[in-house]
Design an enzyme around this catalytic site. Sequence first.
Site, PDB file in Angstrom:
ATOM      1  CE1 TYR A 187      -3.498   2.689   0.666  1.00  0.00           C
ATOM      2  CE2 TYR A 187      -1.750   3.747   2.009  1.00  0.00           C
ATOM      3  CZ  TYR A 187      -2.924   3.608   1.338  1.00  0.00           C
ATOM      4  OH  TYR A 187      -3.570   5.102   1.339  1.00  0.00           O
ATOM      5  CB  ILE A 202      -0.683   4.977   9.500  1.00  0.00           C
ATOM      6  CG1 ILE A 202      -1.202   4.484  10.963  1.00  0.00           C
ATOM      7  CG2 ILE A 202      -1.196   6.313   9.220  1.00  0.00           C
ATOM      8  CD1 ILE A 202      -0.949   5.376  11.948  1.00  0.00           C
ATOM      9  CG  HIS A 203      -4.649   3.386   4.773  1.00  0.00           C
ATOM     10  ND1 HIS A 203      -6.047   3.892   4.114  1.00  0.00           N
ATOM     11  CD2 HIS A 203      -5.287   2.765   5.947  1.00  0.00           C
ATOM     12  CE1 HIS A 203      -7.093   3.453   4.869  1.00  0.00           C
ATOM     13  NE2 HIS A 203      -6.681   2.853   5.806  1.00  0.00           N
ATOM     14  CB  ALA A 204      -3.427   8.378   1.992  1.00  0.00           C
TER      15      ALA A 204
END
Lengths: 570, 91
Positions: free
Chosen positions: A122, B13-15
């Site tokens: 990701y 923890i992504h955008a």
Amino acid sequence: MSKISGIAASAGIAVARAFILEHPDYTITKSAVSDVETELAKLQDALEKSKGELQAIKERTLAELGEKKAEIFESHLLILEDPELISPVMDKIREEAVNADYALNEVATQFVEMFENMKSAYLQERAADMRDVTKRVLNHLLGIHYVSPAEINEEVIVIALDLTPSDTAQLNRKFVKGFTTNIGGRTSHSAIMARSLEIPAVVGTKNVLSLVKAGDLVIVDGLSGDVLINPSDAEVAEYKAKQEAYDLQIAEWKKLRDEATVSADGKHVELAANIGTPNDVTGVIENGGEGVGLYRTEFLYMGRDKLPSEEVQYNAYRTVLENMNGKPVVVRTLDIGGDKELPYLELPKEMNPFLGFRAIRLCLDRQDIFRTQLRALLRASAHGDLRIMFPMIATLGEFRAARDLLLEEKANLRAEGKEVSDNIQLGIMVEIPSTAVLADQFAKEVDFFSIGTNDLIQYTMAADRMNEQVSYLYQPYNPAILRLVKIVIDAAHAEGKWTGMCGEMAGDSTAIPLLLGLGLDEFSMSATSILPARSQISKLSAADMKEMAAKALQLGTAEEVAALVQSSVQ
Amino acid sequence: MQKTFKIIDEDGIHARPATALVNTATKFKGTEAFAEAKGKKVTLKSILGVLSLGLEAGDTLSLITEGSEEAEALSALQDVMIKEGLGEIHE
């Protein structure tokens, strides 16, 4: 004015200014600057302009596509305000007395590399966001006028070499009135998308990109395949009249919207639509579709960075079933591979992708992916008339293996107390000649067949449908193809089953009389082809077409078949 | 002040949650806010900084606030962590 022609890919006429969709050149050279303050001001100015653009895109996306789609632009805005990015760029300009574009690119590249080297897939993909944001600022610093297709906000005709799936996904039909490309054919991705968006399109013009400049007035005639560049006032008037006549014809067809599809002598057939996303259902209803004959689930898997969860898929399938309001919906399980890639699956490149590891072959191997989809489908089945079909079935063994997985997941869901319908028809796509030839054996075990003509023709004729040099071999009317179609239909009927067709051929006005004569039960096509097809079928006698089809099977060439249809239908 | 969390979101923890954390930290002008994980400490007012921690599910993350509104800031940041399904308090 000049006029060129290509392949009429999507019906209708559009007149608008040209928008050139090209990906610009971002070559950056380091140069020394004498006035550091001016350079810093240039950077500030470019940042402010970029933020203004992002703010506008964010608001428009929010209004048109919802909060989820707008979030990405909020992150982009934060990156442009990020002290960890901006301070080092300013320091570099000051300390090294270099140009702003060079300084920005150097610092941004470090972040791109940082993301690319991260463990999580990701976070690796955030490198693309970093590049995107950087390019936006560089556009201003380098004086590049680039607008991505998502940002088009005036009526235009898009001119491009070709349109990729991600380009077409970003087209807003409110502003994009039509498009024309250098390459592609009637069955290329961009053409199929144009029909689904109901935008007039001419593809395969070979050179439109080099003939048109941004802002030129362009006419795209998706009926004849002509493209006019800077036409005279008289020509604009002529085409506007043609456009009005076409609109009138459409209005005439719309009257058939709520009618059944019945031939002149009373034979009933079903006209269904091919869809790619839940949003397409509106078009199916507007065009009087009697069902969905092909729901391509690939789009759920595309344009994202990991597999869609069971919940995401369940919601999509359920939405389609509910919005179709009890009408049948045939869902094709994942058909990825070939020309449709999913970067996050990291499949090895193949020499011959169309003959390789794709569709059911991949799903039977990657059962984790397949079972998730089957579970989502089974859960959605409680909300309508769901039918499931497997793509690219070559052997009875493959069908049985896929069916067994489906039954296992059905039992699992029931054990979990989840509701699953007991009336799910299970069928296969017939697109490989081996399966067409052995249809009598398959017919004993499946509930229905759906003939996928695009691939069936490509595999029968051994001709890549993307290769323009062998495109003459894409021959739907070739008696060899018609005989295969007949074998499949007859085999189904012998077992009391039905046969549909979901390739481009099902909506083709020359093929329709033949298919009606061969006894096809369901025709699934682009939504916009349904009403013309219903109008055409209402004027045909099924008994006469049966006789004609019998003659066609005894002819030697596609041309002779087309001529026979022409003379019989007049 | 500081509080430690365990990351539970399967994406790390992504955008989107990183955006929410940065927006929240930025609201408290007179208060410094930091994220510390894997021996690295970054300002919470930088999205690139937060993403550069490369946090994944199972990692622990400490949020640190220093300044006039440190208690309010920490509590607001904790709300984001919980509401976004990012992490749970780890003691």
